[in-house]
Design an enzyme around this catalytic site. Structure first.
Site, PDB file in Angstrom:
ATOM      1  N   VAL A   1       0.868  -1.284   0.076  1.00 16.03           N
ATOM      2  CA  VAL A   1       0.120   0.248  -0.006  1.00 16.03           C
ATOM      3  C   VAL A   1       0.968   1.115  -0.334  1.00 16.03           C
ATOM      4  O   VAL A   1       1.675   1.328   0.420  1.00 16.03           O
ATOM      5  CB  VAL A   1      -1.290  -0.074   0.870  1.00 16.03           C
ATOM      6  CG1 VAL A   1      -1.759   1.456   1.242  1.00 16.03           C
ATOM      7  CG2 VAL A   1      -1.708  -1.240   1.198  1.00 16.03           C
ATOM      8  N   CYS A   2       0.240   2.369  -0.981  1.00 15.18           N
ATOM      9  CA  CYS A   2       1.677   3.090  -1.093  1.00 15.18           C
ATOM     10  C   CYS A   2       2.772   3.170  -1.122  1.00 15.18           C
ATOM     11  O   CYS A   2       3.093   2.433  -1.739  1.00 15.18           O
ATOM     12  CB  CYS A   2       1.019   3.917   0.477  1.00 15.18           C
ATOM     13  SG  CYS A   2       1.302   5.527  -0.005  1.00 15.18           S
TER      14      CYS A   2
END
Length: 301
Positions: free
Chosen positions: A105-106
């Site tokens: 994520v990210c």
């Protein structure tokens, strides 16, 4: 029981972690078999928002059905990110090599890059970090301005709330769209966003509209897509005429009738079963086709 292991680095963003963690936790509460783990270098991990998090320092034993997720962390650049432990990078590589799925994520994509898992694959990250990710890993194909990508069991998402979209997609692929829809309702989120990618689930791909009547009909089809669902029955449940439902449904989904939407769900689920060793005839029966001819026809297109 499937395991979901979150690898926490100092400065982890709470929503990068909490979004997908809540999705898999909700799936477990609703009856799916999941156990969540949080691993880090130390037993206490500072978050970007100041809340300290407790973690294990040792990894659990993993199997091919398990998922490893690296949430993002605070930092203006990837280069300034806290370096993952060599053990964590080795675990990521080994899990993928053994047939498991790894996700980020990210800024967590940086850890996958350091593990060598982005080379030759499509990936994404937060829009502020896309250029740097492309420069740091030139052998990767950075897909810009999408919510998530999936390439050979390497899953990356844009960050922050997109981790929820990613988790819902993985739940939909693994358990079918009805489970993902239940999780979304349990979390009080709209399961409407998609990755704008061919791998995005049909449940998400055709949900980017605001027609409540069509959403209600889609919810019904999602939960019972393997059953015969005549147009007259769907229209009656929605409280509209068959003609009105068809027109509204086609307009909201970009050209699909309710039947075509149901077939898309059946096809997606059947392809997942086939990819895990189910023969075509059995997959066709499980998703509601009378025989494999219609399934073969749909797969050919």
């Amino acid at each position: 029981m499937s395991q979901v292991v979150f690898v926490l680095l100092p400065g982890v963003h709470l929503l990068d972690l909490a979004g997908p963690a809540q999705a898999f936790h909700s799936a477990a509460v609703l009856g799916e078999s999941y156990r969540l783990w949080y691993v880090a270098e130390r037993e206490q991990v500072p978050s970007a928002q100041g809340l300290p998090l407790a973690a294990e320092t040792r990894w659990p034993e993993l199997g091919p059905d398990d998922l490893v997720v690296v949430p993002g962390w605070r930092g203006p650049t990837l280069r300034d990110a806290p370096p993952p432990r060599a053990e964590d990078l080795a675990r990521l590589r080994a899990h993928h090599a053994a047939g498991g799925t790894v996700a980020s994520v990210c800024a967590g994509a940086e850890a996958l890059g350091q593990a060598g898992l982005l080379d030759g694959r499509r990936c994404t990250t937060h829009h502020d970090l896309q250029d740097e990710l492309a420069a740091r890993y030139p052998r990767a194909t950075v897909v810009r301005d999408v919510l998530f990508t999936i390439d050979d069991r390497v899953v990356t998402s844009a960050g922050i709330a997109s981790g929820i979209d990613l988790a819902l997609h993985l739940l939909s692929v693994r358990h079918g769209p009805a489970v993902a829809a239940k999780v979304a309702r349990d979390m009080v989120v709209y399961a409407r966003r998609n990755g704008h990618e061919p791998q995005a689930s049909a449940m998400l791909r055709y949900r980017s509209h605001v027609d409540d009547t069509v959403h209600r009909v889609q919810d019904l089809i999602d939960s019972r897509f393997a059953e015969p669902l005549p147009l007259a029955y769907l229209a009656a449940r929605a409280g509209v005429s068959e003609r009105t439902l068809t027109r509204a449904f086609t307009r909201a989904t970009g050209g699909l009738t309710p039947l075509r939407y149901q077939q898309a769900l059946r096809l997606e689920r059947a392809q997942h079963l086939i990819s895990h060793g189910t023969v075509v005839e059995s997959a066709a029966r499980e998703v509601g086709f009378e025989d494999a001819r219609m399934l073969r026809r749909l797969r050919a297109h």
